[in-house]
Write a protein that holds these residues in place. Structure first.
Motif, PDB file in Angstrom:
ATOM      1  N   ILE A 141       0.878  -1.178   0.000  1.00 57.55           N
ATOM      2  CA  ILE A 141       0.000   0.000   0.000  1.00 57.55           C
ATOM      3  C   ILE A 141       0.914   1.225   0.000  1.00 57.55           C
ATOM      4  O   ILE A 141       1.640   1.479   0.966  1.00 57.55           O
ATOM      5  N   LEU A 142       0.891   1.941  -1.129  1.00 58.87           N
ATOM      6  CA  LEU A 142       1.730   3.140  -1.255  1.00 58.87           C
ATOM      7  C   LEU A 142       0.978   4.306  -0.624  1.00 58.87           C
ATOM      8  O   LEU A 142      -0.103   4.683  -1.084  1.00 58.87           O
ATOM      9  N   ASP A 143       1.574   4.867   0.449  1.00 54.93           N
ATOM     10  CA  ASP A 143       0.958   6.040   1.089  1.00 54.93           C
ATOM     11  C   ASP A 143       2.033   7.124   1.245  1.00 54.93           C
ATOM     12  O   ASP A 143       3.179   6.940   0.834  1.00 54.93           O
ATOM     13  N   MET A 144       1.680   8.238   1.814  1.00 57.34           N
ATOM     14  CA  MET A 144       2.634   9.353   1.893  1.00 57.34           C
ATOM     15  C   MET A 144       3.869   8.992   2.736  1.00 57.34           C
ATOM     16  O   MET A 144       4.991   9.315   2.321  1.00 57.34           O
ATOM     17  N   PRO A 145       3.730   8.316   3.886  1.00 59.58           N
ATOM     18  CA  PRO A 145       4.956   7.932   4.606  1.00 59.58           C
ATOM     19  C   PRO A 145       5.898   7.068   3.760  1.00 59.58           C
ATOM     20  O   PRO A 145       7.121   7.200   3.838  1.00 59.58           O
ATOM     21  N   LYS A 146       5.346   6.217   2.908  1.00 53.83           N
ATOM     22  CA  LYS A 146       6.201   5.357   2.057  1.00 53.83           C
ATOM     23  C   LYS A 146       6.988   6.190   1.037  1.00 53.83           C
ATOM     24  O   LYS A 146       8.012   5.750   0.513  1.00 53.83           O
ATOM     25  N   LEU A 147       6.486   7.383   0.736  1.00 53.77           N
ATOM     26  CA  LEU A 147       7.148   8.236  -0.261  1.00 53.77           C
ATOM     27  C   LEU A 147       8.200   9.159   0.355  1.00 53.77           C
ATOM     28  O   LEU A 147       8.815   9.965  -0.348  1.00 53.77           O
ATOM     29  N   LYS A 148       8.387   9.028   1.680  1.00 51.59           N
ATOM     30  CA  LYS A 148       9.291   9.948   2.392  1.00 51.59           C
ATOM     31  C   LYS A 148      10.687  10.015   1.740  1.00 51.59           C
ATOM     32  O   LYS A 148      11.251  11.098   1.590  1.00 51.59           O
ATOM     33  N   ASN A 149      11.219   8.865   1.332  1.00 54.25           N
ATOM     34  CA  ASN A 149      12.577   8.830   0.769  1.00 54.25           C
ATOM     35  C   ASN A 149      12.599   8.812  -0.758  1.00 54.25           C
ATOM     36  O   ASN A 149      13.654   8.595  -1.362  1.00 54.25           O
ATOM     37  N   ALA A 150      11.431   9.033  -1.379  1.00 53.84           N
ATOM     38  CA  ALA A 150      11.369   8.984  -2.845  1.00 53.84           C
ATOM     39  C   ALA A 150      11.983  10.241  -3.453  1.00 53.84           C
ATOM     40  O   ALA A 150      12.022  11.303  -2.822  1.00 53.84           O
ATOM     41  N   LYS A 151      12.438  10.118  -4.707  1.00 51.22           N
ATOM     42  CA  LYS A 151      12.978  11.285  -5.407  1.00 51.22           C
ATOM     43  C   LYS A 151      11.871  12.326  -5.599  1.00 51.22           C
ATOM     44  O   LYS A 151      10.713  11.950  -5.815  1.00 51.22           O
ATOM     45  N   PRO A 152      12.243  13.614  -5.613  1.00 48.89           N
ATOM     46  CA  PRO A 152      11.217  14.650  -5.816  1.00 48.89           C
ATOM     47  C   PRO A 152      10.571  14.568  -7.201  1.00 48.89           C
ATOM     48  O   PRO A 152       9.453  15.043  -7.382  1.00 48.89           O
ATOM     49  N   ASP A 153      11.273  13.967  -8.161  1.00 47.54           N
ATOM     50  CA  ASP A 153      10.702  13.851  -9.511  1.00 47.54           C
ATOM     51  C   ASP A 153      10.296  12.414  -9.852  1.00 47.54           C
ATOM     52  O   ASP A 153      10.203  12.063 -11.037  1.00 47.54           O
ATOM     53  N   LEU A 154      10.049  11.611  -8.831  1.00 50.03           N
ATOM     54  CA  LEU A 154       9.519  10.267  -9.087  1.00 50.03           C
ATOM     55  C   LEU A 154       8.208  10.385  -9.870  1.00 50.03           C
ATOM     56  O   LEU A 154       7.412  11.309  -9.633  1.00 50.03           O
ATOM     57  N   SER A 155       7.987   9.453 -10.811  1.00 50.36           N
ATOM     58  CA  SER A 155       6.685   9.388 -11.502  1.00 50.36           C
ATOM     59  C   SER A 155       5.986   8.110 -11.060  1.00 50.36           C
ATOM     60  O   SER A 155       6.508   7.017 -11.278  1.00 50.36           O
ATOM     61  N   ILE A 156       4.806   8.257 -10.460  1.00 48.72           N
ATOM     62  CA  ILE A 156       4.049   7.082 -10.004  1.00 48.72           C
ATOM     63  C   ILE A 156       2.989   6.773 -11.046  1.00 48.72           C
ATOM     64  O   ILE A 156       2.087   7.580 -11.298  1.00 48.72           O
ATOM     65  N   LEU A 157       3.138   5.605 -11.664  1.00 48.00           N
ATOM     66  CA  LEU A 157       2.163   5.163 -12.667  1.00 48.00           C
ATOM     67  C   LEU A 157       1.349   4.008 -12.116  1.00 48.00           C
ATOM     68  O   LEU A 157       1.791   3.287 -11.211  1.00 48.00           O
ATOM     69  N   HIS A 158       0.168   3.822 -12.654  1.00 50.66           N
ATOM     70  CA  HIS A 158      -0.683   2.673 -12.329  1.00 50.66           C
ATOM     71  C   HIS A 158      -1.646   2.551 -13.509  1.00 50.66           C
ATOM     72  O   HIS A 158      -2.251   3.537 -13.911  1.00 50.66           O
ATOM     73  N   PRO A 159      -1.795   1.353 -14.086  1.00 53.94           N
ATOM     74  CA  PRO A 159      -2.716   1.249 -15.226  1.00 53.94           C
ATOM     75  C   PRO A 159      -4.162   1.466 -14.802  1.00 53.94           C
ATOM     76  O   PRO A 159      -5.009   1.743 -15.659  1.00 53.94           O
ATOM     77  N   LEU A 160      -4.440   1.327 -13.509  1.00 54.91           N
ATOM     78  CA  LEU A 160      -5.790   1.420 -12.952  1.00 54.91           C
ATOM     79  C   LEU A 160      -6.654   0.277 -13.527  1.00 54.91           C
ATOM     80  O   LEU A 160      -6.352  -0.200 -14.617  1.00 54.91           O
ATOM     81  N   PRO A 161      -7.705  -0.210 -12.891  1.00 56.11           N
ATOM     82  CA  PRO A 161      -8.237   0.327 -11.644  1.00 56.11           C
ATOM     83  C   PRO A 161      -7.349  -0.019 -10.440  1.00 56.11           C
ATOM     84  O   PRO A 161      -6.676  -1.030 -10.437  1.00 56.11           O
ATOM     85  N   ARG A 162      -7.387   0.869  -9.436  1.00 52.21           N
ATOM     86  CA  ARG A 162      -6.697   0.548  -8.175  1.00 52.21           C
ATOM     87  C   ARG A 162      -7.735   0.040  -7.187  1.00 52.21           C
ATOM     88  O   ARG A 162      -8.913   0.384  -7.277  1.00 52.21           O
ATOM     89  N   VAL A 163      -7.249  -0.692  -6.219  1.00 54.30           N
ATOM     90  CA  VAL A 163      -8.127  -1.095  -5.110  1.00 54.30           C
ATOM     91  C   VAL A 163      -7.563  -0.403  -3.865  1.00 54.30           C
ATOM     92  O   VAL A 163      -7.919   0.743  -3.591  1.00 54.30           O
ATOM     93  N   ASN A 164      -6.611  -1.047  -3.163  1.00 56.21           N
ATOM     94  CA  ASN A 164      -6.024  -0.412  -1.970  1.00 56.21           C
ATOM     95  C   ASN A 164      -4.556  -0.049  -2.147  1.00 56.21           C
ATOM     96  O   ASN A 164      -3.958   0.499  -1.230  1.00 56.21           O
ATOM     97  N   GLU A 165      -3.969  -0.388  -3.288  1.00 58.50           N
ATOM     98  CA  GLU A 165      -2.509  -0.351  -3.367  1.00 58.50           C
ATOM     99  C   GLU A 165      -1.912   1.048  -3.455  1.00 58.50           C
ATOM    100  O   GLU A 165      -0.703   1.203  -3.258  1.00 58.50           O
ATOM    101  N   ILE A 166      -2.736   2.050  -3.740  1.00 55.45           N
ATOM    102  CA  ILE A 166      -2.275   3.444  -3.609  1.00 55.45           C
ATOM    103  C   ILE A 166      -3.313   4.179  -2.768  1.00 55.45           C
ATOM    104  O   ILE A 166      -4.494   4.253  -3.149  1.00 55.45           O
ATOM    105  N   ALA A 167      -2.863   4.717  -1.634  1.00 51.08           N
ATOM    106  CA  ALA A 167      -3.790   5.465  -0.778  1.00 51.08           C
ATOM    107  C   ALA A 167      -4.269   6.718  -1.512  1.00 51.08           C
ATOM    108  O   ALA A 167      -3.499   7.344  -2.254  1.00 51.08           O
ATOM    109  N   VAL A 168      -5.507   7.066  -1.277  1.00 54.21           N
ATOM    110  CA  VAL A 168      -6.105   8.223  -1.974  1.00 54.21           C
ATOM    111  C   VAL A 168      -5.316   9.503  -1.687  1.00 54.21           C
ATOM    112  O   VAL A 168      -5.238  10.400  -2.533  1.00 54.21           O
TER     113      VAL A 168
END
Ligand code: CP
Length: 306
Positions: free
Chosen positions: A245-272
């Motif tokens: 489950i990708l949420d904001m705390p998980k992104l703490k160490n991510a690059k500022p220009d990370l691109s998060i893709l998802h083909p969708l539909p999502r269920v729980n794997e990316i927090a709103v």
């Protein structure tokens, strides 16, 4: 007549041309509004879809063409026992081009052998989803400015995820890409992708179990849903479905220009909560899908803008 069944049916040059055309459609939309006047697209969806079917239909409408089709096997004569081969033979009498989704791997290929109109594979089981791949490539190009020279992490259901399989195949022809596969052991990428893509082309890849251990290295994070419909056993699905489950705390160490893709539909794997982060590209990605499908329809029908 050409069909699009597998992303590898397209050369790198053809992919680059399709992406360039999609970008021109985005920049000069008015140039393309009558390109498909008098043409018909049939959407034959034997499996549910929101984005692929509706973006194909919107694409054809925005090109000035018309659409017909069905959105579930239940509303077609396949419920009476009609074969896929007979269905496309008949529909190709009514339409100039056909986009088809089917739960069985290989069904669009079988259809292409019988059809008198070009067939586009809009997803076949856990196998391929070439127009999602074009969507993903356009998104990576627009977000990063290039397709090579990136570190990409694929996360979630890498075993059944046809979008993952198709995108890995397509990216394998671009230079200097680092691949990191993030999945539980049960959902690792299939052996045929490891052997036919990575090993055959001498491409190194890593397999890890957590997002945390690699997030700081990623330029692109491709999240995927654990696909309930592909599991034989409900208990396995329930055990694995919320592994990531990708949420904001998980992104703490991510690059500022990370691109998060998802083909969708999502269920729980990316927090709103992630949706508002500028690094979340998945809704822009869904929009790109319409433009790249406009480019594909035009190209497969041999049409150009005014
Ligand atoms: N990405 C994708 O294929 O979405 P749909 O299943 O809604 O078409």
């Amino acid at each position: 007549m050409r069909h699009l069944i597998d992303p590898m049916d397209l050369s790198v040059q053809e992919i680059d041309d399709l992406l360039a055309l999609a970008e021109d459609i985005i920049a000069n939309h008015d140039k393309y509004t009558k390109v498909c006047e008098g043409k018909k697209l049939a959407t034959l969806f034997f499996e549910p879809s929101t984005r692929t079917r509706l973006s194909f239909e919107a694409a054809m409408m925005e090109l000035g063409g018309n659409v017909l089709g069905f959105s579930s096997a239940d509303s077609s004569s396949s419920t009476k026992g009609e074969s896929v081969a007979d269905t496309v033979k008949v529909v190709s009498c009514y339409a100039d081009i056909i986009a088809m989704r089917h739960p069985k791997e290989g069904a669009p290929y079988l259809a292409s052998l019988k059809s008198d109109a070009p067939i586009i594979n809009a997803g076949d089981g856990g196998h391929n989803h070439p127009t999602q791949t074009l969507t993903d490539l356009l998104t990576i190009k627009r977000e990063k400015g290039h397709l090579g020279d990136i570190t990409i992490g694929f996360c979630g259901d890498l075993k059944f995820g046809r979008t993952v399989h198709s995108l890995i195949k397509a990216l394998s022809r671009y230079d200097n890409i680092q691949y990191i596969m993030i999945s539980p052991e049960e959902l690792e990428i299939p052996e045929y992708i490891k052997e036919e893509v990575f090993e055959k082309k001498n491409i190194a890849y890593e397999q890890v179990r957590t997002i945390d251990e690699v997030i700081d290295r990623l330029d692109v994070l491709y999240m995927t849903r654990v696909q309930r419909e592909r599991f034989f056993n409900e208990a396995d699905y329930i055990r694995l479905k919320d592994t990531y489950i990708l949420d904001m705390p998980k992104l703490k160490n991510a690059k500022p220009d990370l691109s998060i893709l998802h083909p969708l539909p999502r269920v729980n794997e990316i927090a709103v909560e992630v949706d508002d982060d500028p690094r979340a590209c998945y809704f822009r990605q869904a929009l790109n899908g319409k433009y790249v499908r406009m480019a594909l329809i035009m190209t497969m029908l041999g049409l150009t803008g005014q």
